[in-house]
Design a protein around this motif. Structure first.
Motif, PDB file in Angstrom:
ATOM      1  N   GLU A   7       0.630  -1.028   0.209  1.00  0.00           N
ATOM      2  CA  GLU A   7      -0.088   0.032  -0.044  1.00  0.00           C
ATOM      3  C   GLU A   7       0.797   1.213   0.161  1.00  0.00           C
ATOM      4  O   GLU A   7       0.577   2.078  -0.705  1.00  0.00           O
ATOM      5  N   THR A   8       1.967   1.115   0.830  1.00  0.00           N
ATOM      6  CA  THR A   8       2.802   2.476   0.843  1.00  0.00           C
ATOM      7  C   THR A   8       3.476   2.565  -0.526  1.00  0.00           C
ATOM      8  O   THR A   8       3.645   3.697  -1.009  1.00  0.00           O
ATOM      9  N   CYS A   9       4.021   1.345  -1.189  1.00  0.00           N
ATOM     10  CA  CYS A   9       4.492   1.739  -2.322  1.00  0.00           C
ATOM     11  C   CYS A   9       3.581   2.241  -3.675  1.00  0.00           C
ATOM     12  O   CYS A   9       3.878   3.000  -4.425  1.00  0.00           O
ATOM     13  N   LYS A  11       0.981   4.129  -3.137  1.00  0.00           N
ATOM     14  CA  LYS A  11       0.751   5.661  -2.585  1.00  0.00           C
ATOM     15  C   LYS A  11       1.996   6.462  -3.177  1.00  0.00           C
ATOM     16  O   LYS A  11       1.681   7.517  -3.682  1.00  0.00           O
ATOM     17  N   LYS A  12       3.176   6.110  -2.819  1.00  0.00           N
ATOM     18  CA  LYS A  12       4.166   6.760  -3.414  1.00  0.00           C
ATOM     19  C   LYS A  12       4.364   6.656  -5.161  1.00  0.00           C
ATOM     20  O   LYS A  12       4.705   7.812  -5.492  1.00  0.00           O
ATOM     21  N   SER A  13       4.080   5.733  -5.375  1.00  0.00           N
ATOM     22  CA  SER A  13       3.826   5.689  -6.831  1.00  0.00           C
ATOM     23  C   SER A  13       3.116   6.587  -7.571  1.00  0.00           C
ATOM     24  O   SER A  13       3.284   7.295  -8.424  1.00  0.00           O
ATOM     25  N   ALA A  15       1.968   9.427  -5.944  1.00  0.00           N
ATOM     26  CA  ALA A  15       2.477  10.576  -5.753  1.00  0.00           C
ATOM     27  C   ALA A  15       3.331  10.994  -6.988  1.00  0.00           C
ATOM     28  O   ALA A  15       3.310  12.255  -7.535  1.00  0.00           O
ATOM     29  N   ALA A  16       4.132  10.179  -7.329  1.00  0.00           N
ATOM     30  CA  ALA A  16       5.089  10.329  -8.657  1.00  0.00           C
ATOM     31  C   ALA A  16       4.437  10.339  -9.702  1.00  0.00           C
ATOM     32  O   ALA A  16       4.776  11.315 -10.470  1.00  0.00           O
ATOM     33  N   ASP A  17       3.538   9.471 -10.198  1.00  0.00           N
ATOM     34  CA  ASP A  17       2.719   9.584 -11.323  1.00  0.00           C
ATOM     35  C   ASP A  17       1.357   9.364 -11.308  1.00  0.00           C
ATOM     36  O   ASP A  17       1.029   8.143 -11.193  1.00  0.00           O
TER      37      ASP A  17
END
Length: 232
Positions: A7-9, A11-13, A15-17
């Motif tokens: 889930e964290t991955c 969300k971060k992905s 945010a980047a795209d």
């Protein structure tokens, strides 16, 4: 545990795209996971929104198309679900999971095309798709081929790492349809022991909590109640 990391991955992905179609498809998938896996109730609205966003850049991406298909099926729209599931299956014809889930959802919609996708999934991955195998059992039951369904079900080899609730529900159903009520109750009791964590939860509520597709859940509940596997 792995799930919070995933889930964290995601969300971060995002945010980047924010328009990465495959990450959005993964986010849609996560929104539909059962409460036992995530600690929260499934969120069909969020799942649908992620799926719609995935299609912005993913019209020719199998994962994006299947995300929208899954959302449509779970929200009760069989025709739309089938349209996008079939496109996803055509875009990635060697992905057994997409073939299996397409077949399982089409079965829940009483669609005769379910069988070809389930058989294709099993051919692609003979021992890797418990979903396809259990859905094939249910399809045979729906066609009135009760004995054939039982013979096939008893050859399924469950994974040593766990199979989720679908296997136990399918086995309870196939034994019930063949008049082997005590065998059916054994699988039902095993299901309740493994997943019946809610206080004062009725059999219908348990089934609907475990099976995210409402039409499939209704089929399972009606059969098990009608055959006397449980009384309410």
């Amino acid at each position: 545990e792995l799930l919070p990391v995933v889930e964290t991955c995601i969300k971060k992905s995002l945010a980047a795209d924010p328009l990465d179609s495959r990450i959005l498809a993964a986010a849609s998938f996560m929104a539909f996971l059962r409460e036992e896996a995530t600690g929260r109730k499934p969120d069909p609205e969020a799942g649908l929104e992620y799926a719609r966003r995935a299609m912005v850049r993913g019209r020719e991406d199998a994962a994006a198309n299947f995300a929208l298909a899954r959302s449509s099926f779970i929200n009760g729209n069989c025709s739309r679900g089938k349209e996008f599931a079939e496109k996803a299956a055509a875009l990635d014809p060697y992905e057994a999971t997409i073939q299996a889930q397409t077949g399982a959802h089409l079965f829940a919609c009483s669609d005769q095309d379910a069988l070809k996708y389930l058989k294709r999934a099993i051919a692609l991955d003979p021992r890797g798709s418990i979903l396809a195998e259990t859905a094939l059992v249910l399809t045979l039951l729906a066609e009135g081929k009760d004995k054939q369904a039982l013979e096939y079900a008893e050859k399924i080899v469950p994974s040593s790492t766990g199979v989720g609730p679908y296997y136990d529900i399918a086995m309870a159903m196939v034994y019930a349809k063949n008049g082997r009520i005590e065998d059916s109750r054994q699988y039902w009791d095993r299901l309740v022991t493994a997943y019946g964590i809610e206080k004062d939860e009725s059999p219908e509520q348990l089934i609907r909590r475990l099976i995210t597709n409402p039409m499939l859940a209704d089929r399972a509940f009606q059969l098990l109640r009608r055959t006397g596997v449980f009384s309410s």
